[in-house]
Design an enzyme around this catalytic site. Sequence first.
Site, short mmCIF file in Angstrom:
data_model
loop_
_atom_site.label_atom_id
_atom_site.label_comp_id
_atom_site.label_asym_id
_atom_site.label_seq_id
_atom_site.Cartn_x
_atom_site.Cartn_y
_atom_site.Cartn_z
N ASP A 415 -13.28 -59.90 42.02
CA ASP A 415 -13.88 -61.15 41.59
C ASP A 415 -15.14 -60.90 40.75
O ASP A 415 -15.90 -59.98 41.00
CB ASP A 415 -14.24 -61.97 42.84
CG ASP A 415 -14.84 -63.32 42.51
OD1 ASP A 415 -14.11 -64.15 41.95
OD2 ASP A 415 -16.02 -63.53 42.81
N GLU A 468 -10.97 -59.83 37.35
CA GLU A 468 -11.27 -61.16 36.83
C GLU A 468 -12.46 -60.97 35.89
O GLU A 468 -13.61 -60.93 36.31
CB GLU A 468 -11.64 -62.13 37.95
CG GLU A 468 -11.81 -63.55 37.43
CD GLU A 468 -12.89 -64.35 38.12
OE1 GLU A 468 -12.93 -65.57 37.92
OE2 GLU A 468 -13.70 -63.77 38.87
#
Length: 735
Positions: A415, A468
């Site tokens: 993330d 990401e």
Amino acid sequence: MALRDTSLPEPSGVARCAPAPPLDPADRGRLLAGAHHDPHALLGAHPVAGGIVFRALRPFARAVCVVTDGERMRLASEGDGLFSGLLPLDTIPDYTLVVSYADGEQEVHDPYRFLPALGDTDLHLIREGRHEQLWKALGAEPMTHEGVTGTRFTVWAPNAQGVRVAGEFTFWDGQAFPMRSLGASGVWELFLPGIGEGTRYKFEITSRHGGRFLKADPMARRAEVPPDTASIVTSSRYEWGDHDWMAHRGDTPVHVAPFSVYEVHLPSWRPGLTYRQLADELPSYVRDLGFTHVELMPVAQHPFSGSWGYQVTGFYAPTSRLGTPDDFKYLVDALHRAGIGVIMDWVPAHFPKDDWALARFDGDPLYEPGDDRRAEHPDWGTYEFDFGRVEVRNFLVANAVYWCEEFHIDGLRVDAVASMLYLDYSRDSGQWSPNVFGGREDLDAVAFLQEMNATVYRRAPGVVTIAEESTAWDGVTRPTDSGGLGFGLKWNMGWMHDSLGYISHEPVHRKYHHNEMTFSMVYAYSENYVLPISHDEVVHGKQALVSKMPGDWWQQRANHRAYLGFMWAHPGKQLLFMGQEFAQGAEWSESHGPDWWLLDPAYGAEADHRGVRDLVRDLNTAYRATPALWQRDTDPGGFRWVIGDAAEDNVFAFLRFDAAGSPLLAVSNLSPVVRDDYRLTVPDGLPLWQECLNTDAARYGGGDIVRRDPVKAEDGALRLTLPPLATVWLVPVPG
């Protein structure tokens, strides 16, 4: 073990030890204050002139006796919970302690008679930041040490004056169990006999500034259910049943394999279900829909449900809301036995400021940088990790390995990578300092990501890491030995943003935004991409996927289906968030999850929602059966535009090719009108083509403008009737 103050008299009839030499007042003061680096040098049994001195720290005990060769010898009280005595022995004997409280007595092993239960090799690797199985060295480890069963407690707290173990067994008072410092490693250790699985504990830390506070174990492998925050001693007994899966998951590299992902927030997928109950439902559902993988939003321990798991306090503990660590293994195992890979969201970019967790762990910045400008994450009110500190990098690298090795996770979606890569991320001028070369790149974070990826790929064959990352950083999926970050895949945020922007426009305006659907092919092979329609796109006012679409309800669903058909045919892997597979109209909420009632036949939802779900099933079935759609995702030779400039028509057509050159033709008509006799060129030598998927089919809720018979190529082209707001796939007829 009770810790109660009492004025009852000491028991009689027991021989008394001779007086022991008194402690140095400074040592005594630091010991009682929880600020002594080596309590084992003061407590336990030690040779002195005239014999062996025994000393125990048992606050609120009424008496303490040494038991050796079956004989009890009472220690004298020194006050403040200290008891001591001298026995005329030549060597330290095997002994136990009998500790008497107002409500009874217990015979126990003395924690301060044991050598360290952590080896020099472990300490060396910890100090170097190279312990790739750190969870086996730090934390709470049930074990048998020197023939005695108990738990070894270890914690990294290099700035602390002292550390003590506190738990339910001490009424959360750490006085009785100070830990010893193991030198320059910054590690503190104590073996506690008789403490076993299920015990709740924390570390009581005395900072160098004199503050004293309780902290949850950063390495805890199990934690209490929030809002409770204690760590729990645990040991796995799970027996895996996914041996075939693990042996063969890496047989085909992910870049040349089908990879279709269903993103799930476990607590809200079916609210109220535990890990084991989810194992009875989730694998069969995902398998029925044909997805190859699930991606689990963060499952690591987090105190606030509304963070969806992205504010982690227990990086080594699966969230206790849904069960135990072994229960989570049961779920992963069930998915593997159903033929489904498991990807886990992993959050190494930041951590919350909860005062019982990682923040200022030993009273000083430890896991976070010492510079407040670098420590504070400007967007989320959290701390960033200090990627320049080897022990912190080790904590995170080992954590990535931990999930892959201990829980058989098949992939880590990392993330917020962009927030790690740039020193000026969300910061204004004056709020950051450039790197040593004057640039804005965080060189320490780059080194960490490279180390993490290289280590995971080396230790866990078959695992894929996914970034990401929303910027144009070069080489996110390039190997580390070529200077890249080393990820296997990267979320294509540009494709997501552009394509959703296009599809949300009224068809009459789409011709002005045509390039938003074609621009992705300019850079499609710069990285290895995943096409994500994730949870982030269906919350916070962004609307669910079907609700982004213009027009009436029929047109919204038609756009939704056509968009999915375009997405599944586009180069790159696919990811779809739960609820979007059946065109849920409402935004996702973690409090109630998907609107499953929309699929109830009693609602009459066959055409509306069940039809869209049937399409997703058929998309995945055709996708997995058609190598042209996945075998050359990273090869420019696997794609060719047929029509890429038909802006006035709102039509897109392209060919995908497999390794043998066999094609699939994908055509999307994103206008609300039927286009008759539409000419599309196809490769020579393939005279007959057959529809293998049409998003306008009646069973999906469409107008059923489909072609059931093969269509013949004439003069190197097909002439097709294109249904409105629909995507059609065609393949050559064999032979």
